[in-house]
Write an enzyme that holds these catalytic residues in place. Structure first.
Site, PDB file in Angstrom:
ATOM      1  CG  ASN A 130      38.750  40.340  33.515  1.00 17.82           C
ATOM      2  OD1 ASN A 130      38.843  41.459  34.017  1.00 17.82           O
ATOM      3  ND2 ASN A 130      37.749  39.518  33.790  1.00 17.82           N
ATOM      4  CD  GLU A 155      46.073  36.663  35.300  1.00 16.15           C
ATOM      5  OE1 GLU A 155      45.857  36.280  36.463  1.00 16.15           O
ATOM      6  OE2 GLU A 155      45.171  36.721  34.435  1.00 16.15           O
ATOM      7  CB  CYS A 182      43.143  30.690  35.181  1.00 12.72           C
ATOM      8  SG  CYS A 182      43.789  31.123  33.538  1.00 12.72           S
TER       9      CYS A 182
END
Length: 141
Positions: free
Chosen positions: A46, A59, A91
């Site tokens: 991230n 992701e 998420c």
């Protein structure tokens, strides 16, 4: 070609990506690794930004890496984060991003640094989902 039953190589790649996270605001370091239709692994961390919500989830970053490498389908995914904050799951936005490239029955391994905690399918994480096959003029992939 690696099989979906052994996520060890995905875990190693996701942990390596997680070591390079840029998460100074949340302190929540995440790594993701995706296996494409050729068995290749694409991993990314991230990357946060002071101008929320301009950061990028692991992701989403890994999907960009997969596409840049010529991949078009995700056959298996693994997300790794510190489980002390709860089970590491993608998420909502990333669940939808994965849906674009991944079948609903494909496995997603939810892991901590010590290994896989639980394996679910994308359909488990995103029930009653909206996918590319619903768009006018598109066919299911």
């Amino acid at each position: 070609m690696p099989t979906a039953g052994s996520p060890d190589d995905l875990l190693a790649a996701a942990l390596g990506a997680r070591e390079r996270t840029y998460s100074p605001y949340s302190g929540y370091a995440v790594g993701a690794a995706l296996r494409d239709e050729l068995g290749r692994i694409h991993a990314a961390p991230n990357v946060e930004n002071a101008a929320y919500p301009q950061g990028q989830c692991a992701e989403a970053s890994a999907i960009g890496v997969l596409i840049a490498a010529g991949g078009r389908r995700i056959t298996e995914a693994l997300v790794v984060a510190d489980p002390a904050a709860g089970l590491p799951t993608p998420c909502g936005g990333c669940r939808q991003r994965l849906r674009e490239f991944m079948s609903l029955d494909a496995p997603i391994h939810l892991a901590g640094p010590a290994g896989v905690i639980r394996t679910v399918t994308l359909g488990d994480l995103l029930p009653l989902s909206f996918g590319p096959e619903f768009l006018l003029g598109r066919t299911a992939r």
